[in-house]
Write a protein that holds these residues in place. Structure first.
Motif, PDB file in Angstrom:
ATOM      1  N   CYS A 159       0.816  -1.220   0.000  1.00  0.00           N
ATOM      2  CA  CYS A 159       0.000   0.000   0.000  1.00  0.00           C
ATOM      3  C   CYS A 159       0.847   1.267   0.000  1.00  0.00           C
ATOM      4  O   CYS A 159       0.346   2.356   0.268  1.00  0.00           O
ATOM      5  CB  CYS A 159      -0.959   0.002   1.190  1.00  0.00           C
ATOM      6  SG  CYS A 159      -0.173  -0.369   2.775  1.00  0.00           S
ATOM      7  N   THR A 162      -0.245   4.502  -1.798  1.00  0.00           N
ATOM      8  CA  THR A 162      -1.451   5.239  -1.393  1.00  0.00           C
ATOM      9  C   THR A 162      -1.380   5.825   0.018  1.00  0.00           C
ATOM     10  O   THR A 162      -2.105   6.769   0.313  1.00  0.00           O
ATOM     11  CB  THR A 162      -2.689   4.330  -1.482  1.00  0.00           C
ATOM     12  OG1 THR A 162      -2.485   3.159  -0.671  1.00  0.00           O
ATOM     13  CG2 THR A 162      -2.931   3.902  -2.926  1.00  0.00           C
ATOM     14  N   TYR A 168       0.624   3.644   7.642  1.00  0.00           N
ATOM     15  CA  TYR A 168       0.633   2.177   7.655  1.00  0.00           C
ATOM     16  C   TYR A 168       0.848   1.658   9.066  1.00  0.00           C
ATOM     17  O   TYR A 168       0.142   0.748   9.516  1.00  0.00           O
ATOM     18  CB  TYR A 168       1.732   1.658   6.731  1.00  0.00           C
ATOM     19  CG  TYR A 168       1.859   0.146   6.751  1.00  0.00           C
ATOM     20  CD1 TYR A 168       0.909  -0.656   6.120  1.00  0.00           C
ATOM     21  CD2 TYR A 168       2.925  -0.474   7.402  1.00  0.00           C
ATOM     22  CE1 TYR A 168       1.020  -2.041   6.134  1.00  0.00           C
ATOM     23  CE2 TYR A 168       3.042  -1.856   7.423  1.00  0.00           C
ATOM     24  CZ  TYR A 168       2.084  -2.635   6.796  1.00  0.00           C
ATOM     25  OH  TYR A 168       2.177  -4.008   6.822  1.00  0.00           O
TER      26      TYR A 168
END
Length: 221
Positions: A159, A162, A168
């Motif tokens: 990820c 993004t 995260y």
């Protein structure tokens, strides 16, 4: 340190010993690395005898291994650092002296984790968690302020396009994501204090690491 304890593997109790490793263990310590980091991981990045000699000479309290019936099955290594060494950004290479710990600060009050590994066939027995717990005991025994270390974020690459590394990490803490390393450290009682860029060469983590600490509840500030 030298303690006996029972752990469970495949539903059966087995007795292990967690103790300080010594010169006599060097070949077996390197074999642990060989099992944990097989090719294509470069063998020159495994522990070498010069590094291990520094560990047991400079800070033997921070050199621990787990043993089952005379076989070494895991290890954890640390050094003491002071606030000046932690000021600003740092990488694994700089804060551990490339694993040689020649920068060990005898009067430092933070125990910094250099490495933890457990051989693959014993990873379901909770050995890693007990090695970490043993290092917490070392922190208490030496009356240090805390334990600190950088953990890989191998799930971040999924990820990274993004969200930021800090987002995260927050997502793992909130349960939105599961990360094999960060989630393990959370289960060990470590708490996040932020992320570090360019911590180590790790494509999965995009070279980031999660800085995670355990504060000594008995330490008097």
């Amino acid at each position: 340190m030298n303690k006996q304890m029972m752990v469970y593997l495949d539903g059966k109790p087995i007795e292990i010993v967690i103790r300080n490793y010594t010169h006599a263990d060097f070949a077996n310590m390197i074999d642990i690395q060989r099992q944990c980091f097989p090719p294509p991981f470069p063998s020159e990045l495994w522990w070498n005898e010069a590094q291990l000699k520094e560990h047991v000479t400079r800070f033997p309290d921070g050199a621990l291994c787990a043993e089952l019936d005379g076989r070494l099955i895991g290890s954890i290594t640390g050094l003491k650092v002071d606030d000046e060494q932690l000021h600003g950004a740092h990488s694994w290479e700089s804060i551990t002296d490339g694993g040689y710990i020649r920068n060990h600060a005898p009067h430092g009050d933070t125990l910094y984790i250099v490495d933890i590994c457990v051989v693959p066939d014993m990873r379901k027995a909770g050995i890693g968690k007990w090695l970490m717990q043993s290092m917490y005991e070392t922190v208490v025994h030496l009356r240090l302020k805390r334990l600190l270390g950088g953990g890989r974020m191998p799930g971040y690459h999924r990820c990274a396009d993004t969200i930021s590394p800090d987002e995260y990490l927050s997502g793992v803490v909130s349960g939105r994501f599961n990360d094999p390393v960060i989630s393990f450290l959370l289960r060990c009682g470590r708490m996040p204090v932020g992320t570090a860029a360019d911590y180590l060469e790790d494509e999965e983590s995009r070279n980031y690491a999660a800085l995670m600490e355990w504060k000594n509840p008995f330490h008097e500030s």
